[in-house]
Design a protein around this motif. Structure first.
Motif, PDB file in Angstrom:
ATOM      1  N   GLU A 111      26.112  -3.785   4.316  1.00 34.52           N
ATOM      2  CA  GLU A 111      27.235  -4.702   4.095  1.00 34.52           C
ATOM      3  C   GLU A 111      26.902  -6.101   4.616  1.00 34.52           C
ATOM      4  N   ARG A 112      26.327  -6.168   5.802  1.00 34.13           N
ATOM      5  CA  ARG A 112      25.929  -7.455   6.368  1.00 34.13           C
ATOM      6  C   ARG A 112      24.831  -8.088   5.522  1.00 34.13           C
ATOM      7  N   MET A 113      23.894  -7.296   5.047  1.00 35.31           N
ATOM      8  CA  MET A 113      22.839  -7.828   4.194  1.00 35.31           C
ATOM      9  C   MET A 113      23.432  -8.472   2.945  1.00 35.31           C
ATOM     10  N   SER A 114      24.456  -7.843   2.377  1.00 38.44           N
ATOM     11  CA  SER A 114      25.106  -8.394   1.183  1.00 38.44           C
ATOM     12  C   SER A 114      25.710  -9.759   1.462  1.00 38.44           C
ATOM     13  N   THR A 115      26.320  -9.929   2.638  1.00 43.38           N
ATOM     14  CA  THR A 115      26.919 -11.224   2.971  1.00 43.38           C
ATOM     15  C   THR A 115      25.861 -12.296   3.173  1.00 43.38           C
ATOM     16  N   LEU A 116      24.623 -11.885   3.460  1.00 46.76           N
ATOM     17  CA  LEU A 116      23.519 -12.830   3.640  1.00 46.76           C
ATOM     18  C   LEU A 116      22.763 -13.080   2.340  1.00 46.76           C
ATOM     19  N   GLY A 117      23.251 -12.506   1.235  1.00 43.69           N
ATOM     20  CA  GLY A 117      22.674 -12.812  -0.070  1.00 43.69           C
ATOM     21  C   GLY A 117      21.728 -11.775  -0.628  1.00 43.69           C
ATOM     22  N   TRP A 118      21.487 -10.687   0.100  1.00 42.71           N
ATOM     23  CA  TRP A 118      20.638  -9.631  -0.436  1.00 42.71           C
ATOM     24  C   TRP A 118      21.390  -8.918  -1.561  1.00 42.71           C
ATOM     25  N   ASN A 119      20.734  -8.739  -2.700  1.00 41.53           N
ATOM     26  CA  ASN A 119      21.406  -8.046  -3.802  1.00 41.53           C
ATOM     27  C   ASN A 119      21.146  -6.535  -3.718  1.00 41.53           C
ATOM     28  N   ASP A 120      21.794  -5.790  -4.600  1.00 45.03           N
ATOM     29  CA  ASP A 120      21.705  -4.327  -4.541  1.00 45.03           C
ATOM     30  C   ASP A 120      20.271  -3.834  -4.706  1.00 45.03           C
ATOM     31  N   ASP A 121      19.510  -4.456  -5.598  1.00 39.47           N
ATOM     32  CA  ASP A 121      18.126  -4.029  -5.819  1.00 39.47           C
ATOM     33  C   ASP A 121      17.271  -4.264  -4.584  1.00 39.47           C
ATOM     34  N   GLU A 122      17.482  -5.398  -3.918  1.00 43.19           N
ATOM     35  CA  GLU A 122      16.695  -5.710  -2.718  1.00 43.19           C
ATOM     36  C   GLU A 122      17.054  -4.759  -1.577  1.00 43.19           C
ATOM     37  N   ILE A 123      18.330  -4.438  -1.456  1.00 46.84           N
ATOM     38  CA  ILE A 123      18.742  -3.488  -0.420  1.00 46.84           C
ATOM     39  C   ILE A 123      18.194  -2.101  -0.719  1.00 46.84           C
ATOM     40  N   ALA A 124      18.220  -1.711  -1.992  1.00 52.09           N
ATOM     41  CA  ALA A 124      17.674  -0.407  -2.375  1.00 52.09           C
ATOM     42  C   ALA A 124      16.176  -0.337  -2.081  1.00 52.09           C
ATOM     43  N   GLU A 125      15.463  -1.425  -2.335  1.00 51.55           N
ATOM     44  CA  GLU A 125      14.024  -1.450  -2.036  1.00 51.55           C
ATOM     45  C   GLU A 125      13.781  -1.308  -0.539  1.00 51.55           C
ATOM     46  N   ALA A 126      14.612  -1.974   0.269  1.00 47.33           N
ATOM     47  CA  ALA A 126      14.483  -1.847   1.720  1.00 47.33           C
ATOM     48  C   ALA A 126      14.735  -0.413   2.159  1.00 47.33           C
ATOM     49  N   ARG A 127      15.690   0.253   1.532  1.00 39.96           N
ATOM     50  CA  ARG A 127      15.972   1.658   1.868  1.00 39.96           C
ATOM     51  C   ARG A 127      14.770   2.547   1.561  1.00 39.96           C
ATOM     52  N   LEU A 128      14.094   2.274   0.462  1.00 37.90           N
ATOM     53  CA  LEU A 128      12.920   3.068   0.095  1.00 37.90           C
ATOM     54  C   LEU A 128      11.810   2.947   1.136  1.00 37.90           C
ATOM     55  N   ARG A 129      11.786   1.829   1.838  1.00 38.10           N
ATOM     56  CA  ARG A 129      10.731   1.593   2.839  1.00 38.10           C
ATOM     57  C   ARG A 129      11.107   2.111   4.221  1.00 38.10           C
ATOM     58  N   GLN A 130      12.323   2.618   4.371  1.00 45.07           N
ATOM     59  CA  GLN A 130      12.756   3.105   5.676  1.00 45.07           C
ATOM     60  C   GLN A 130      11.938   4.310   6.131  1.00 45.07           C
ATOM     61  N   ARG A 131      11.854   4.475   7.441  1.00 43.35           N
ATOM     62  CA  ARG A 131      11.160   5.603   8.048  1.00 43.35           C
ATOM     63  C   ARG A 131      12.112   6.290   9.035  1.00 43.35           C
ATOM     64  N   PRO A 132      11.917   7.592   9.291  1.00 44.45           N
ATOM     65  CA  PRO A 132      12.795   8.295  10.232  1.00 44.45           C
ATOM     66  C   PRO A 132      12.825   7.669  11.623  1.00 44.45           C
ATOM     67  N   SER A 133      11.754   6.984  11.984  1.00 46.00           N
ATOM     68  CA  SER A 133      11.674   6.400  13.320  1.00 46.00           C
ATOM     69  C   SER A 133      12.354   5.043  13.440  1.00 46.00           C
ATOM     70  N   ASP A 134      12.938   4.522  12.359  1.00 46.66           N
ATOM     71  CA  ASP A 134      13.436   3.151  12.378  1.00 46.66           C
ATOM     72  C   ASP A 134      14.524   2.916  13.425  1.00 46.66           C
ATOM     73  N   SER A 135      15.448   3.857  13.568  1.00 45.48           N
ATOM     74  CA  SER A 135      16.521   3.661  14.547  1.00 45.48           C
ATOM     75  C   SER A 135      15.971   3.573  15.967  1.00 45.48           C
ATOM     76  N   GLY A 136      15.026   4.438  16.289  1.00 42.58           N
ATOM     77  CA  GLY A 136      14.410   4.393  17.611  1.00 42.58           C
ATOM     78  C   GLY A 136      13.627   3.115  17.824  1.00 42.58           C
ATOM     79  N   ARG A 137      12.924   2.691  16.783  1.00 48.87           N
ATOM     80  CA  ARG A 137      12.179   1.433  16.894  1.00 48.87           C
ATOM     81  C   ARG A 137      13.121   0.256  17.112  1.00 48.87           C
ATOM     82  N   TRP A 138      14.256   0.268  16.407  1.00 48.09           N
ATOM     83  CA  TRP A 138      15.218  -0.823  16.572  1.00 48.09           C
ATOM     84  C   TRP A 138      15.750  -0.859  18.000  1.00 48.09           C
TER      85      TRP A 138
END
Length: 248
Positions: free
Chosen positions: A181-208
């Protein structure tokens, strides 16, 4: 007791509210740019006439498509003119919204001490704003100093993400304060957000979380190196005590 962590909310309130204000949008239009352009052009203009590539690199949280569009639609704007307009909005916002009292004066002194003495070589935006000329009155100085120190924290955040191997879009997706939702307010479109989701890894939350911990340590360490432990506590208390001008 030190205050509850003021570095995200209090510093952002004082140092970045003007960036999304009606004042900056109207000033951008008056300068012949799209309403959103002054935020980008003014903020990055402190580095001079930079390319779209450089702007994208230092801004960090926006999609490349958004930065390219802004640069194309505001190509006639000179960097110094954008900086001057950006600072004018920052100063006017401070004068209209921040109470000139002991807390504001104390926060200004400490923030400017950080800007005067901190070594910011790896953080280009913060380094640029570190050297910017300052106004004379406390409300305007406080707004500018908070904006510039906020750039320090932002630069350290991107460095912390790099340290844990986490890209900005993947970090935003797992950030409880951001997400798609925040990404959308910053101008990221649905395709760009979907691409970012494809690159996610299970460790992302811990890394963050690791990046957040590194950020807090680095930022408080930098402040402490300049103003000392008591100064860090005093700055946090002063930022939390800064008052807003009451609305009529």
């Amino acid at each position: 007791m030190p205050p509850a962590n003021p570095w995200r909310d209090a510093l952002n309130t004082v140092g970045s509210t003007f960036m999304t204000s009606t004042m900056i949008r109207s000033t951008s239009k008056e300068a012949g740019m799209p309403a959103s352009a002054l935020y980008f052009r003014g903020r990055v203009g402190v580095l001079g006439d930079v390319s779209t590539d450089a702007a994208f690199d230092v801004l960090g949280i926006f999609s490349r498509r958004v930065v390219d569009s802004v640069w194309e639609r505001s190509a006639e704007t000179a960097p110094q003119a954008a900086v001057d307009a950006y600072l004018d909005v920052c100063h006017r916002w401070g004068r209209e919204n921040l109470v000139d009292d002991k807390a504001a004066a104390r926060a200004t002194v400490l923030l400017e001490q950080v800007l005067d003495e901190a070594d910011l070589a790896p953080m280009l935006l913060a380094q640029g704003w570190q050297r910017a000329e300052r106004p004379n009155d406390v409300p305007a100085r406080l707004a500018q100093a908070a904006m510039a120190v906020r750039e320090i924290r932002g630069g350290q955040y991107f460095a912390a993400l790099g340290l844990v191997g986490l890209s900005v879009p993947r970090a935003m997706l797992v950030d409880p304060g951001a997400g798609a939702e925040r990404m959308s307010t910053l101008g990221w479109n649905d395709d760009e957000i979907a691409e970012a989701r494809l690159r996610q890894r299970p460790s992302d939350s811990g890394r963050w979380r690791d990046a957040q911990s590194a950020l807090e340590g680095a930022f408080l360490g930098l402040l402490g190196d300049v103003v000392g432990e008591d100064g860090v506590r005093a700055l946090g208390e002063a930022l939390l005590a800064v008052q807003r001008v009451p609305n009529d």
